[in-house]
Scaffold this motif. Structure first.
Motif, mmCIF file in Angstrom:
data_model
loop_
_atom_site.group_PDB
_atom_site.id
_atom_site.type_symbol
_atom_site.label_atom_id
_atom_site.label_comp_id
_atom_site.label_asym_id
_atom_site.label_seq_id
_atom_site.Cartn_x
_atom_site.Cartn_y
_atom_site.Cartn_z
ATOM 1 N N GLY A 106 -23.964 23.753 27.706
ATOM 2 C CA GLY A 106 -24.881 23.384 27.014
ATOM 3 C C GLY A 106 -23.974 22.358 25.983
ATOM 4 O O GLY A 106 -24.282 21.967 24.980
ATOM 5 N N GLU B 96 -20.835 21.953 23.565
ATOM 6 C CA GLU B 96 -19.613 20.366 22.737
ATOM 7 C C GLU B 96 -18.627 21.186 22.602
ATOM 8 O O GLU B 96 -19.255 22.098 21.626
ATOM 9 C CB GLU B 96 -20.523 19.437 21.707
ATOM 10 C CG GLU B 96 -18.975 18.937 21.013
ATOM 11 C CD GLU B 96 -20.190 17.601 20.909
ATOM 12 O OE1 GLU B 96 -19.488 17.386 19.194
ATOM 13 O OE2 GLU B 96 -20.898 17.050 20.867
ATOM 14 N N PHE C 149 -13.127 25.876 27.685
ATOM 15 C CA PHE C 149 -14.243 24.059 27.539
ATOM 16 C C PHE C 149 -14.917 23.710 28.721
ATOM 17 O O PHE C 149 -16.476 23.680 28.180
ATOM 18 C CB PHE C 149 -13.295 23.027 28.304
ATOM 19 C CG PHE C 149 -12.839 22.721 27.114
ATOM 20 C CD1 PHE C 149 -13.706 21.423 25.900
ATOM 21 C CD2 PHE C 149 -10.749 22.200 26.215
ATOM 22 C CE1 PHE C 149 -13.242 20.696 24.990
ATOM 23 C CE2 PHE C 149 -11.146 22.130 24.937
ATOM 24 C CZ PHE C 149 -11.726 21.269 24.527
ATOM 25 N N GLN C 150 -14.797 25.198 30.049
ATOM 26 C CA GLN C 150 -16.114 24.796 31.433
ATOM 27 C C GLN C 150 -17.241 25.772 30.679
ATOM 28 O O GLN C 150 -18.144 25.139 30.799
ATOM 29 C CB GLN C 150 -14.558 25.486 31.810
ATOM 30 C CG GLN C 150 -15.216 25.051 33.833
ATOM 31 C CD GLN C 150 -15.612 23.715 34.189
ATOM 32 O OE1 GLN C 150 -14.947 22.808 33.887
ATOM 33 N NE2 GLN C 150 -16.721 23.542 34.338
ATOM 34 N N SER D 63 -18.028 26.027 28.292
ATOM 35 C CA SER D 63 -18.890 25.562 27.305
ATOM 36 C C SER D 63 -19.198 24.229 27.394
ATOM 37 O O SER D 63 -21.189 24.153 27.504
ATOM 38 C CB SER D 63 -17.916 24.321 26.017
ATOM 39 O OG SER D 63 -17.183 25.610 24.849
ATOM 40 N N LYS D 64 -19.363 23.944 28.320
ATOM 41 C CA LYS D 64 -19.755 22.322 29.447
ATOM 42 C C LYS D 64 -20.640 22.532 30.160
ATOM 43 O O LYS D 64 -22.055 22.706 30.184
ATOM 44 C CB LYS D 64 -18.912 22.211 30.158
ATOM 45 C CG LYS D 64 -19.309 20.391 31.087
ATOM 46 C CD LYS D 64 -17.728 19.948 30.728
ATOM 47 C CE LYS D 64 -18.593 19.634 32.956
ATOM 48 N NZ LYS D 64 -17.715 19.113 33.749
ATOM 49 N N GLU D 65 -21.138 24.270 30.956
ATOM 50 C CA GLU D 65 -21.917 24.959 31.334
ATOM 51 C C GLU D 65 -23.289 25.473 30.236
ATOM 52 O O GLU D 65 -24.229 25.412 30.945
ATOM 53 C CB GLU D 65 -21.374 26.355 32.389
ATOM 54 C CG GLU D 65 -20.066 25.617 33.666
ATOM 55 C CD GLU D 65 -19.978 26.994 33.885
ATOM 56 O OE1 GLU D 65 -19.717 28.357 33.839
ATOM 57 O OE2 GLU D 65 -18.918 26.732 34.897
#
Length: 131
Positions: free
Chosen positions: A69, A71, A62-63, A65-67
């Motif tokens: 950009g 979802e 999740f982390q 993925s967030k970095e």
């Protein structure tokens, strides 16, 4: 919108899937306006929260993925391929990134990849080798 080249990255509950997300992040740079989706399908009743390693791996992805950009979506289904095909169609995906696992030649991953390619013939598939 039809020229969008959205990218779907299929991940499992392993930190090694970070390589797939990083590849997707590079690819999305060359496709202006494209969205990056990271997807994991968990079988119904599968309790990854009870397994500290798998829960930690999902948190980590999740982390990452967030970095990147992206979802990240975790879906529950006993029909993994159906669920991934449906997600790809709903989100206007044109490129699918999947990873080859260590026993790729003789396990379910190969069948999943072949089935995805058969059911989504108009999409571009990138199968990333292990390591």
């Amino acid at each position: 919108m039809a020229n969008e080249r959205n990218i779907m990255i299929c991940v499992t509950r392993q930190k090694a899937c970070e390589r797939l997300i990083k590849m997707g992040k590079q690819m999305v740079k060359s496709h202006a306006g494209a969205k990056l989706y990271v997807v994991h399908v968990a079988k119904n009743g599968e309790n990854f929260l009870g397994n500290p390693d798998e829960g930690e791996a999902l948190d980590y992805l999740f982390q990452v993925s967030k970095e990147a950009g992206a979802e990240m979506t975790v879906l529950r289904s006993n029909h993994v391929v159906d669920t991934l095909v449906d997600f790809a169609k709903r989100n206007n995906v044109s490129i699918v990134v999947m990873g080859e696992s260590p026993g790729y030649r003789d396990n379910d991953d190969r069948n999943i990849i072949q089935e995805m390619e058969r059911r989504l013939p108009d999409l571009e598939f990138k199968v990333v080798p292990q390591g």
